[in-house]
Design an enzyme around this catalytic site. Structure first.
Site, PDB file in Angstrom:
ATOM      1  N   PHE A  90      82.112  -2.757  32.381  1.00 25.23           N
ATOM      2  CA  PHE A  90      82.131  -1.391  31.835  1.00 25.23           C
ATOM      3  C   PHE A  90      83.537  -0.818  31.844  1.00 25.23           C
ATOM      4  O   PHE A  90      83.741   0.380  31.832  1.00 25.23           O
ATOM      5  CB  PHE A  90      81.186  -0.488  32.650  1.00 25.23           C
ATOM      6  CG  PHE A  90      79.768  -0.978  32.684  1.00 25.23           C
ATOM      7  CD1 PHE A  90      79.198  -1.399  33.875  1.00 25.23           C
ATOM      8  CD2 PHE A  90      79.016  -1.058  31.520  1.00 25.23           C
ATOM      9  CE1 PHE A  90      77.890  -1.874  33.910  1.00 25.23           C
ATOM     10  CE2 PHE A  90      77.710  -1.528  31.542  1.00 25.23           C
ATOM     11  CZ  PHE A  90      77.148  -1.937  32.734  1.00 25.23           C
ATOM     12  N   ALA A  91      84.531  -1.698  31.897  1.00 28.17           N
ATOM     13  CA  ALA A  91      85.902  -1.187  31.952  1.00 28.17           C
ATOM     14  C   ALA A  91      86.792  -2.041  31.071  1.00 28.17           C
ATOM     15  O   ALA A  91      86.565  -3.246  30.929  1.00 28.17           O
ATOM     16  CB  ALA A  91      86.432  -1.211  33.388  1.00 28.17           C
TER      17      ALA A  91
ATOM     18  N   LYS B 180      91.519 -10.434  45.700  1.00 26.97           N
ATOM     19  CA  LYS B 180      91.492 -11.783  45.121  1.00 26.97           C
ATOM     20  C   LYS B 180      92.764 -11.932  44.299  1.00 26.97           C
ATOM     21  O   LYS B 180      93.414 -10.924  43.972  1.00 26.97           O
ATOM     22  CB  LYS B 180      90.250 -11.986  44.260  1.00 26.97           C
ATOM     23  CG  LYS B 180      90.055 -10.951  43.171  1.00 26.97           C
ATOM     24  CD  LYS B 180      88.734 -11.147  42.460  1.00 26.97           C
ATOM     25  CE  LYS B 180      88.496 -10.074  41.410  1.00 26.97           C
ATOM     26  NZ  LYS B 180      87.214 -10.238  40.724  1.00 26.97           N
TER      27      LYS B 180
ATOM     28  N   ASP C  67      93.239  -2.411  41.176  1.00 24.89           N
ATOM     29  CA  ASP C  67      91.791  -2.398  40.998  1.00 24.89           C
ATOM     30  C   ASP C  67      91.014  -2.011  42.249  1.00 24.89           C
ATOM     31  O   ASP C  67      90.579  -2.857  43.029  1.00 24.89           O
ATOM     32  CB  ASP C  67      91.278  -3.744  40.470  1.00 24.89           C
ATOM     33  CG  ASP C  67      89.998  -3.507  39.667  1.00 24.89           C
ATOM     34  OD1 ASP C  67      89.673  -4.324  38.783  1.00 24.89           O
ATOM     35  OD2 ASP C  67      89.345  -2.462  39.917  1.00 24.89           O
TER      36      ASP C  67
ATOM     37  N   LEU D  81      94.758  -5.263  27.829  1.00 30.67           N
ATOM     38  CA  LEU D  81      95.393  -6.072  28.885  1.00 30.67           C
ATOM     39  C   LEU D  81      94.340  -6.863  29.655  1.00 30.67           C
ATOM     40  O   LEU D  81      94.616  -7.909  30.232  1.00 30.67           O
ATOM     41  CB  LEU D  81      96.170  -5.163  29.845  1.00 30.67           C
ATOM     42  CG  LEU D  81      97.340  -4.372  29.228  1.00 30.67           C
ATOM     43  CD1 LEU D  81      97.898  -3.387  30.234  1.00 30.67           C
ATOM     44  CD2 LEU D  81      98.418  -5.329  28.744  1.00 30.67           C
TER      45      LEU D  81
ATOM     46  N   THR E 143      83.756 -11.128  44.870  1.00 33.73           N
ATOM     47  CA  THR E 143      83.793 -12.450  44.219  1.00 33.73           C
ATOM     48  C   THR E 143      83.505 -13.532  45.252  1.00 33.73           C
ATOM     49  O   THR E 143      84.224 -13.597  46.267  1.00 33.73           O
ATOM     50  CB  THR E 143      85.188 -12.660  43.583  1.00 33.73           C
ATOM     51  OG1 THR E 143      85.463 -11.530  42.740  1.00 33.73           O
ATOM     52  CG2 THR E 143      85.242 -13.934  42.763  1.00 33.73           C
TER      53      THR E 143
ATOM     54  N   SER F  69      89.593  -6.880  30.352  1.00 33.58           N
ATOM     55  CA  SER F  69      88.327  -6.152  30.225  1.00 33.58           C
ATOM     56  C   SER F  69      87.257  -6.736  31.137  1.00 33.58           C
ATOM     57  O   SER F  69      87.272  -7.909  31.459  1.00 33.58           O
ATOM     58  CB  SER F  69      87.839  -6.144  28.773  1.00 33.58           C
ATOM     59  OG  SER F  69      87.970  -7.432  28.230  1.00 33.58           O
ATOM     60  N   GLY F  70      86.345  -5.836  31.537  1.00 33.66           N
ATOM     61  CA  GLY F  70      85.252  -6.246  32.431  1.00 33.66           C
ATOM     62  C   GLY F  70      83.949  -5.681  31.902  1.00 33.66           C
ATOM     63  O   GLY F  70      83.866  -5.307  30.734  1.00 33.66           O
TER      64      GLY F  70
ATOM     65  N   GLU G  84      99.928   3.147  36.936  1.00 35.06           N
ATOM     66  CA  GLU G  84     101.244   2.488  36.857  1.00 35.06           C
ATOM     67  C   GLU G  84     101.072   1.135  36.160  1.00 35.06           C
ATOM     68  O   GLU G  84     100.136   0.378  36.492  1.00 35.06           O
ATOM     69  CB  GLU G  84     101.772   2.281  38.279  1.00 35.06           C
ATOM     70  CG  GLU G  84     103.031   1.482  38.417  1.00 35.06           C
ATOM     71  CD  GLU G  84     103.387   1.241  39.884  1.00 35.06           C
ATOM     72  OE1 GLU G  84     102.644   1.705  40.776  1.00 35.06           O
ATOM     73  OE2 GLU G  84     104.412   0.590  40.129  1.00 35.06           O
TER      74      GLU G  84
ATOM     75  N   VAL H 215     101.963  -2.598  35.573  1.00 38.19           N
ATOM     76  CA  VAL H 215     102.564  -3.659  36.375  1.00 38.19           C
ATOM     77  C   VAL H 215     102.782  -4.841  35.426  1.00 38.19           C
ATOM     78  O   VAL H 215     101.810  -5.452  34.981  1.00 38.19           O
ATOM     79  CB  VAL H 215     101.608  -4.047  37.525  1.00 38.19           C
ATOM     80  CG1 VAL H 215     102.266  -5.041  38.454  1.00 38.19           C
ATOM     81  CG2 VAL H 215     101.202  -2.805  38.296  1.00 38.19           C
TER      82      VAL H 215
ATOM     83  N   ASN I  79      93.771  -9.551  41.538  1.00 40.82           N
ATOM     84  CA  ASN I  79      94.084  -8.150  41.866  1.00 40.82           C
ATOM     85  C   ASN I  79      95.366  -8.005  42.667  1.00 40.82           C
ATOM     86  O   ASN I  79      95.620  -6.975  43.285  1.00 40.82           O
ATOM     87  CB  ASN I  79      92.909  -7.509  42.628  1.00 40.82           C
ATOM     88  CG  ASN I  79      91.717  -7.282  41.720  1.00 40.82           C
ATOM     89  OD1 ASN I  79      91.862  -7.193  40.505  1.00 40.82           O
ATOM     90  ND2 ASN I  79      90.528  -7.218  42.301  1.00 40.82           N
TER      91      ASN I  79
ATOM     92  N   ASP J 202      87.747  -6.027  47.284  1.00 40.83           N
ATOM     93  CA  ASP J 202      87.749  -6.966  46.150  1.00 40.83           C
ATOM     94  C   ASP J 202      89.097  -7.674  46.052  1.00 40.83           C
ATOM     95  O   ASP J 202      89.650  -7.890  44.979  1.00 40.83           O
ATOM     96  CB  ASP J 202      87.463  -6.220  44.827  1.00 40.83           C
ATOM     97  CG  ASP J 202      87.060  -7.185  43.708  1.00 40.83           C
ATOM     98  OD1 ASP J 202      87.132  -6.780  42.529  1.00 40.83           O
ATOM     99  OD2 ASP J 202      86.708  -8.357  44.015  1.00 40.83           O
TER     100      ASP J 202
HETATM  101  C1  LIG Z   1     100.561  -6.482  31.991  1.00 41.94           C
HETATM  102  C2  LIG Z   1      99.134  -6.421  32.522  1.00 41.94           C
HETATM  103  C3  LIG Z   1      98.220  -7.416  32.136  1.00 41.94           C
HETATM  104  C4  LIG Z   1      96.897  -7.377  32.577  1.00 41.94           C
HETATM  105  C5  LIG Z   1      96.494  -6.321  33.397  1.00 41.94           C
HETATM  106  C6  LIG Z   1      97.421  -5.329  33.798  1.00 41.94           C
HETATM  107  C7  LIG Z   1      98.751  -5.353  33.366  1.00 41.94           C
HETATM  108  C8  LIG Z   1      96.697  -4.432  34.636  1.00 41.94           C
HETATM  109  C9  LIG Z   1      97.019  -3.265  35.343  1.00 41.94           C
HETATM  110  C10 LIG Z   1      96.038  -2.639  36.117  1.00 41.94           C
HETATM  111  C11 LIG Z   1      94.713  -3.144  36.182  1.00 41.94           C
HETATM  112  C12 LIG Z   1      93.642  -2.457  36.992  1.00 41.94           C
HETATM  113  C13 LIG Z   1      94.383  -4.296  35.466  1.00 41.94           C
HETATM  114  C14 LIG Z   1      95.357  -4.930  34.706  1.00 41.94           C
HETATM  115  N1  LIG Z   1      95.273  -6.061  33.965  1.00 41.94           N
HETATM  116  C15 LIG Z   1      94.059  -6.863  33.776  1.00 41.94           C
HETATM  117  C16 LIG Z   1      94.130  -8.154  34.576  1.00 41.94           C
HETATM  118  C17 LIG Z   1      94.361  -7.885  36.035  1.00 41.94           C
HETATM  119  N2  LIG Z   1      94.101  -9.057  36.861  1.00 41.94           N
HETATM  120  C18 LIG Z   1      96.693  -1.477  36.719  1.00 41.94           C
HETATM  121  O1  LIG Z   1      96.198  -0.656  37.488  1.00 41.94           O
HETATM  122  N3  LIG Z   1      97.989  -1.448  36.324  1.00 41.94           N
HETATM  123  C19 LIG Z   1      98.228  -2.504  35.488  1.00 41.94           C
HETATM  124  O2  LIG Z   1      99.298  -2.730  34.966  1.00 41.94           O
END
Ligand SMILES: Cc1ccc2c(c1)c1c3c(c(C)cc1n2CCCN)C(=O)NC3=O
Length: 278
Positions: A24-25, A141, A161, A19, A180, A21-22, A94, A96, A144, A139
């Protein structure tokens, strides 16, 4: 030292698409085998020892988990599980599905102030709850701030995040240069002690962008952006703000204040006439 589940995350979840990437995550969609429910798995590389520069510091991660366990709120993403194996920790969060707030707005011709207020009110309720527990996000922005269901008539906002978040203990002095450039407060740039007020500056920047599509301090380089923030170099250009109410501009002006002690708090924002008309 916090102990996370030593079991293998794949025994409980089927790992799906990436979904995001950064450094280290990596965030991936995960499918809970026992219930069929979908979650977001945040896969984090942890430093093997304190000398290593590769991976995240475990103490930092324990703070993120502690914070997520503390804040249960409709406008903040919830943490369900934490697994650890070798040099990787997985946060099960969760899911989203409504995408980022700004992508939602980008697809609309233009956002009505009434719609902007509805989003801002939810962001402020989540932030106000965090700040009431002495937790700052650090953070904030557009990336997030996500929507739980973009097709709903009134989409629900979820703050995500908490990798840079911090819980202030009594008398705690905390400095950080992370964040940022476009959204960070002046006190972050000058390495002064930080507080939850730094989040309120970011809210001012986000509101400015929400209403105009412009980023108030953005320069051609990060250095130029940081310089613009320090010298408070921004304006409500008539070409972009001619249809914006004076109340909305007043709301932003009461957040883009150099002295953190003079900025509106989240609670004061929720009582501002732009958000809560008299
Ligand atoms: C459908 C979708 C698409 C990209 C997602 C997420 C969900 C997402 C989620 C989260 C994080 C930390 C990053 C996430 N990302 C990475 C981009 C966030 N700006 C999260 O905590 N729940 C998410 O659904």
């Amino acid at each position: 030292m916090a102990v996370f589940k030593p079991e293998n995350v794949e025994d409980f979840y089927e790992i799906g698409e990436v979904l995001g990437s950064g450094h280290f995550a990596q965030v991936r969609k995960v499918h809970e085998r026992a219930t069929g429910t979908y979650w977001a798995g945040k896969f984090l590389k942890i430093r093997k020892n304190t000398c290593s520069r590769l991976g995240l510091d475990r103490t930092r991660l324990e703070e993120e988990v502690d914070i997520l366990h503390t804040i249960q709120h409709p406008n903040i993403v919830t943490l369900k599980d934490v697994f650890e194996s070798r040099a990787e920790v997985v946060l099960v969060l969760e899911l989203v599905t409504g995408g980022e707030l700004f992508d939602f707005i980008a697809e609309k011709e233009n956002l009505l102030e009434s719609e902007a207020i509805e989003f801002m009110e939810q962001i402020l309720k989540g932030l106000g709850f965090m700040h009431s527990k002495n937790i700052a996000h650090f953070d904030l922005k557009p990336e997030n701030i996500m929507l739980s269901d973009r097709v709903a008539p009134h989409p629900n906002i979820k703050l995500i995040d908490f990798g840079l978040a911090h819980r202030f203990q009594q008398g705690d002095e905390y400095r950080s240069s992370s964040g940022t450039p476009q959204y960070i407060a002046p006190e972050v740039i000058t390495s002064e002690p930080l507080s939850t007020a730094a989040d309120m500056w970011s809210i001012g920047v986000i509101t400015f962008i929400l209403l105009s599509g412009l980023s108030p301090f953005q320069g051609d380089t990060d250095d130029e952006t940081l310089r613009n923030i320090i010298i408070m170099n921004y304006e409500f250009a008539a070409q972009y703000f001619s249809m914006t109410s004076s109340m909305a501009k007043d709301f932003i002006q009461k957040l883009l204040v150099k002295d953190p002690n003079e900025r509106m708090t989240a609670e004061e924002c929720l009582l501002h006439p732009w958000i809560k008309p008299i």
